[in-house]
Scaffold this motif. Structure first.
Motif, mmCIF file in Angstrom:
data_model
loop_
_atom_site.group_PDB
_atom_site.id
_atom_site.type_symbol
_atom_site.label_atom_id
_atom_site.label_comp_id
_atom_site.label_asym_id
_atom_site.label_seq_id
_atom_site.Cartn_x
_atom_site.Cartn_y
_atom_site.Cartn_z
ATOM 1 N N PRO A 123 130.551 18.057 71.081
ATOM 2 C CA PRO A 123 131.533 18.551 70.118
ATOM 3 C C PRO A 123 131.086 19.786 69.344
ATOM 4 O O PRO A 123 131.924 20.554 68.870
ATOM 5 C CB PRO A 123 131.727 17.358 69.176
ATOM 6 N N GLY A 124 129.795 20.001 69.229
ATOM 7 C CA GLY A 124 129.306 21.159 68.495
ATOM 8 C C GLY A 124 129.297 22.443 69.294
ATOM 9 O O GLY A 124 128.886 23.490 68.778
ATOM 10 N N THR A 125 129.744 22.398 70.555
ATOM 11 C CA THR A 125 129.660 23.589 71.417
ATOM 12 C C THR A 125 131.023 24.062 71.910
ATOM 13 O O THR A 125 131.077 24.955 72.756
ATOM 14 C CB THR A 125 128.775 23.304 72.645
ATOM 15 N N VAL A 126 132.110 23.479 71.406
ATOM 16 C CA VAL A 126 133.433 23.839 71.928
ATOM 17 C C VAL A 126 134.426 24.073 70.796
ATOM 18 O O VAL A 126 134.288 23.545 69.705
ATOM 19 C CB VAL A 126 133.985 22.739 72.859
ATOM 20 N N GLU A 127 135.422 24.889 71.087
ATOM 21 C CA GLU A 127 136.571 25.070 70.201
ATOM 22 C C GLU A 127 137.776 25.329 71.098
ATOM 23 O O GLU A 127 137.650 25.373 72.314
ATOM 24 C CB GLU A 127 136.336 26.198 69.184
ATOM 25 N N ASN A 140 139.994 19.085 84.627
ATOM 26 C CA ASN A 140 141.166 18.308 84.213
ATOM 27 C C ASN A 140 140.815 17.004 83.500
ATOM 28 O O ASN A 140 141.704 16.216 83.165
ATOM 29 C CB ASN A 140 142.097 18.026 85.397
ATOM 30 N N ARG A 141 139.519 16.780 83.272
ATOM 31 C CA ARG A 141 139.093 15.605 82.514
ATOM 32 C C ARG A 141 137.912 16.018 81.643
ATOM 33 O O ARG A 141 136.947 16.620 82.136
ATOM 34 C CB ARG A 141 138.692 14.465 83.458
ATOM 35 N N LEU A 142 137.992 15.713 80.354
ATOM 36 C CA LEU A 142 136.950 16.116 79.408
ATOM 37 C C LEU A 142 136.299 14.878 78.813
ATOM 38 O O LEU A 142 136.978 13.947 78.388
ATOM 39 C CB LEU A 142 137.565 16.950 78.284
ATOM 40 N N SER A 143 134.954 14.872 78.807
ATOM 41 C CA SER A 143 134.202 13.759 78.236
ATOM 42 C C SER A 143 133.410 14.269 77.040
ATOM 43 O O SER A 143 132.477 15.068 77.192
ATOM 44 C CB SER A 143 133.249 13.165 79.289
ATOM 45 N N LEU A 144 133.795 13.844 75.839
ATOM 46 C CA LEU A 144 133.148 14.299 74.608
ATOM 47 C C LEU A 144 132.125 13.269 74.121
ATOM 48 O O LEU A 144 132.463 12.098 73.924
ATOM 49 C CB LEU A 144 134.189 14.533 73.515
ATOM 50 N N GLY A 145 130.905 13.726 73.896
ATOM 51 C CA GLY A 145 129.849 12.845 73.399
ATOM 52 C C GLY A 145 129.916 12.722 71.881
ATOM 53 O O GLY A 145 129.119 13.338 71.161
ATOM 54 N N ILE A 146 130.848 11.909 71.388
ATOM 55 C CA ILE A 146 131.023 11.739 69.939
ATOM 56 C C ILE A 146 129.851 10.960 69.346
ATOM 57 O O ILE A 146 129.255 11.345 68.352
ATOM 58 C CB ILE A 146 132.346 10.990 69.646
ATOM 59 N N GLN A 147 129.554 9.792 69.927
ATOM 60 C CA GLN A 147 128.481 8.854 69.570
ATOM 61 C C GLN A 147 128.724 8.126 68.250
ATOM 62 O O GLN A 147 128.528 6.916 68.168
ATOM 63 C CB GLN A 147 127.103 9.526 69.563
ATOM 64 N N SER A 148 129.128 8.830 67.213
ATOM 65 C CA SER A 148 129.453 8.166 65.943
ATOM 66 C C SER A 148 130.211 9.145 65.059
ATOM 67 O O SER A 148 130.112 10.371 65.244
ATOM 68 C CB SER A 148 128.184 7.703 65.230
ATOM 69 N N PHE A 149 130.965 8.609 64.115
ATOM 70 C CA PHE A 149 131.605 9.429 63.096
ATOM 71 C C PHE A 149 130.881 9.295 61.759
ATOM 72 O O PHE A 149 131.353 9.826 60.744
ATOM 73 C CB PHE A 149 133.071 9.020 62.924
ATOM 74 N N GLN A 150 129.747 8.589 61.748
ATOM 75 C CA GLN A 150 128.988 8.369 60.512
ATOM 76 C C GLN A 150 127.907 9.443 60.375
ATOM 77 O O GLN A 150 127.014 9.536 61.231
ATOM 78 C CB GLN A 150 128.345 6.985 60.518
ATOM 79 N N PRO A 151 127.945 10.286 59.343
ATOM 80 C CA PRO A 151 126.950 11.364 59.196
ATOM 81 C C PRO A 151 125.506 10.883 59.276
ATOM 82 O O PRO A 151 124.663 11.515 59.928
ATOM 83 C CB PRO A 151 127.276 11.960 57.815
ATOM 84 N N ILE A 160 123.634 17.418 67.101
ATOM 85 C CA ILE A 160 123.775 18.708 66.427
ATOM 86 C C ILE A 160 125.152 18.885 65.804
ATOM 87 O O ILE A 160 125.392 19.853 65.084
ATOM 88 C CB ILE A 160 123.506 19.880 67.386
ATOM 89 N N HIS A 161 126.084 17.948 66.066
ATOM 90 C CA HIS A 161 127.433 18.092 65.531
ATOM 91 C C HIS A 161 127.640 17.141 64.350
ATOM 92 O O HIS A 161 126.923 16.161 64.182
ATOM 93 C CB HIS A 161 128.473 17.818 66.615
ATOM 94 N N SER A 162 128.646 17.455 63.568
ATOM 95 C CA SER A 162 129.030 16.603 62.438
ATOM 96 C C SER A 162 130.249 15.779 62.829
ATOM 97 O O SER A 162 130.878 16.007 63.874
ATOM 98 C CB SER A 162 129.372 17.470 61.221
ATOM 99 N N ALA A 163 130.612 14.841 61.974
ATOM 100 C CA ALA A 163 131.813 14.049 62.210
ATOM 101 C C ALA A 163 133.049 14.948 62.229
ATOM 102 O O ALA A 163 133.958 14.763 63.053
ATOM 103 C CB ALA A 163 131.952 12.969 61.149
ATOM 104 N N ASP A 164 133.089 15.940 61.356
ATOM 105 C CA ASP A 164 134.227 16.861 61.347
ATOM 106 C C ASP A 164 134.262 17.710 62.614
ATOM 107 O O ASP A 164 135.341 18.042 63.114
ATOM 108 C CB ASP A 164 134.168 17.762 60.108
ATOM 109 N N ASP A 165 133.080 18.079 63.130
ATOM 110 C CA ASP A 165 133.035 18.790 64.416
ATOM 111 C C ASP A 165 133.669 17.942 65.517
ATOM 112 O O ASP A 165 134.398 18.450 66.377
ATOM 113 C CB ASP A 165 131.595 19.109 64.817
ATOM 114 N N ALA A 166 133.366 16.647 65.502
ATOM 115 C CA ALA A 166 133.908 15.739 66.514
ATOM 116 C C ALA A 166 135.431 15.675 66.417
ATOM 117 O O ALA A 166 136.146 15.761 67.426
ATOM 118 C CB ALA A 166 133.309 14.346 66.355
ATOM 119 N N ARG A 167 135.931 15.537 65.188
ATOM 120 C CA ARG A 167 137.391 15.474 64.996
ATOM 121 C C ARG A 167 138.044 16.782 65.441
ATOM 122 O O ARG A 167 139.107 16.779 66.072
ATOM 123 C CB ARG A 167 137.699 15.175 63.533
#
Length: 404
Positions: A123-127, A140-151, A160-167
């Motif tokens: 999530p920290g490398t895309v926009e 045609n299929r995207l897999s995002l490594g969220i892992q957690s929304f807890q800082p 390297i990403h934040s919860a807001d980056d994931a959202r």
């Protein structure tokens, strides 16, 4: 490399690739991109933290390796049904590079019209604009490594990403027209509470992805997490909390329309990961890149091999003609064991008649331990297939270890 690749994308199919025995007539391609901006302390994948990476040289090596395989059997006349860009962090590569690689595959191999093309992304490398370019390139299929929304948990995991980056990444993926989105979560993180996990499960469901992977954190040898745990500097969650988290996720996903089709994977109807199923079902896959593994169900019990792990050495080896460092003709015992324990990962289980047809002997003759698991209620029969029971799912690792 062209900046506007012409590889066309297609909607994901709702079908499943079946087991192919004998000569290869269809297969999956895995493309390993080993570079990351930072190496997570729990990760034991063949990946390397880098500030800069030799993108064009590495992509050229991938293309050269592919062309070498496609020029000869068993791959030459076979059809590509899924393509998976894994890592590392494949989203670090430019969309034009990914598109060029997809064009290269299309130029030298038969690609199914409904090919599933997955890209892993941090999530920290895309926009939005970058994701739209990946979509146009043919992903045609995207897999995002969220892992957690807890800082605090993201910090523990070294993400390297934040919860807001994931959202933001999830919203950007939808805006970029990705209608097949997979989100990854990790549970049983040191310091995690049941309340925090329940919050993560609830949030991932609010984003309504087509696919969810929920993995139990493991402490793999040769990772910083393993060393920290051994020194007592990192305390793993107790088994009771671990079990609660798994069961809570299963119940919440089921109640929201996600079917559990594998121990750690859940999907909307028709949105299972076709590529990953090729591993569990023992179908053919060709791995390209540093450390990539391949398998072909050629006559005998199958053959597998793997590449040089160090990227620089891999590129030099491909330039010389061959990056393979390990080759193995599978013995009967290994192939039979893998049929069972990989097949049991899926909730649909295994077909004993298919085992007998492939190996020429009844399943319980080759693996009498299956009978014991059935007697203990860990394996059940359902519609002529053998699958892990509810209790068996919770003891899966112990069950699988008996086949190794």
């Amino acid at each position: 490399m062209p900046s506007n690749p012409s590889f066309s994308h297609h909607p994901p199919t709702r079908g499943v690739v079946e087991r192919v025995d004998g000569l290869v007539d269809r297969f999956s391609i895995y493309v390993h991109i080993p570079y990351c901006q930072a190496k997570c302390p729990y990760c034991d994948f063949n990946s390397y933290a880098a500030v800069r990476w030799p993108e064009e040289d590495y992509a050229q090596a991938l293309a050269d390796e592919l062309r070498g395989y496609m020029a000869a059997p068993p791959w030459r006349d076979a059809m590509v049904t899924t393509i998976y860009f894994g890592g590392g962090t494949p989203s670090l590569f430019r969309p034009g590079t990914i598109g060029w690689l997809l064009d290269t595959i299309a130029a030298c191999a038969r690609v199914a019209p409904d090919v599933e093309v997955t890209l892993e992304a941090n999530p920290g490398t895309v926009e939005r604009a970058r994701l739209a370019e990946f979509r146009s390139a043919g992903v045609n299929r995207l897999s995002l490594g969220i892992q957690s929304f807890q800082p605090s948990l993201l910090a523990t995991l070294g993400r390297i990403h934040s919860a807001d980056d994931a959202r933001a990444a999830i919203a950007a993926a939808r805006a970029a027209d990705f209608d097949n989105l997979s989100l990854d979560l990790i549970f049983a993180i040191p310091g995690e509470t049941c309340e925090a996990w329940a919050s993560d499960v609830a949030e991932v469901l609010r984003h309504a992805p087509e696919h969810i992977s929920a993995y139990n954190l493991t402490y793999e040898a040769r990772t910083p997490f393993h060393a920290l745990r051994a020194r007592g500097e990192l305390v793993a969650l107790d088994e009771e909390a671990d079990l609660w988290m798994y069961q809570h996720a299963r119940a919440a996903f089921a109640a929201t329309g996600y079917a559990q089709y594998e121990i750690s994977n859940f999907a909307r109807p028709g949105r299972t990961a076709r590529h990953n199923r090729s591993y569990w079902r023992g179908t053919n896959y060709l791995g390209l890149g540093a450390g990539a593994h391949s398998y072909a169900s050629v006559p005998g019990w199958g053959r597998r091999w793997s590449n040089e792990r160090i990227p620089e050495r891999y590129m030099a080896a491909v330039d010389g003609g061959d990056a393979v460092t390990m080759r193995e003709e599978l013995p009967f015992e290994t192939a039979a064991a893998e049929f069972v324990f990989l097949g049991l990962r899926e909730t649909s289980g295994i077909d004993p008649s298919a085992f007998a047809a492939r190996f020429g002997r009844p399943l319980e003759e080759v693996h009498p331990e299956v009978r014991g698991f059935r007697d203990d209620g860990l394996i059940i029969e359902r519609d002529g297939r053998l699958a892990l029971s509810e209790r068996g799912l919770l003891l899966a690792d112990t069950i699988f270890a008996t086949f190794l």
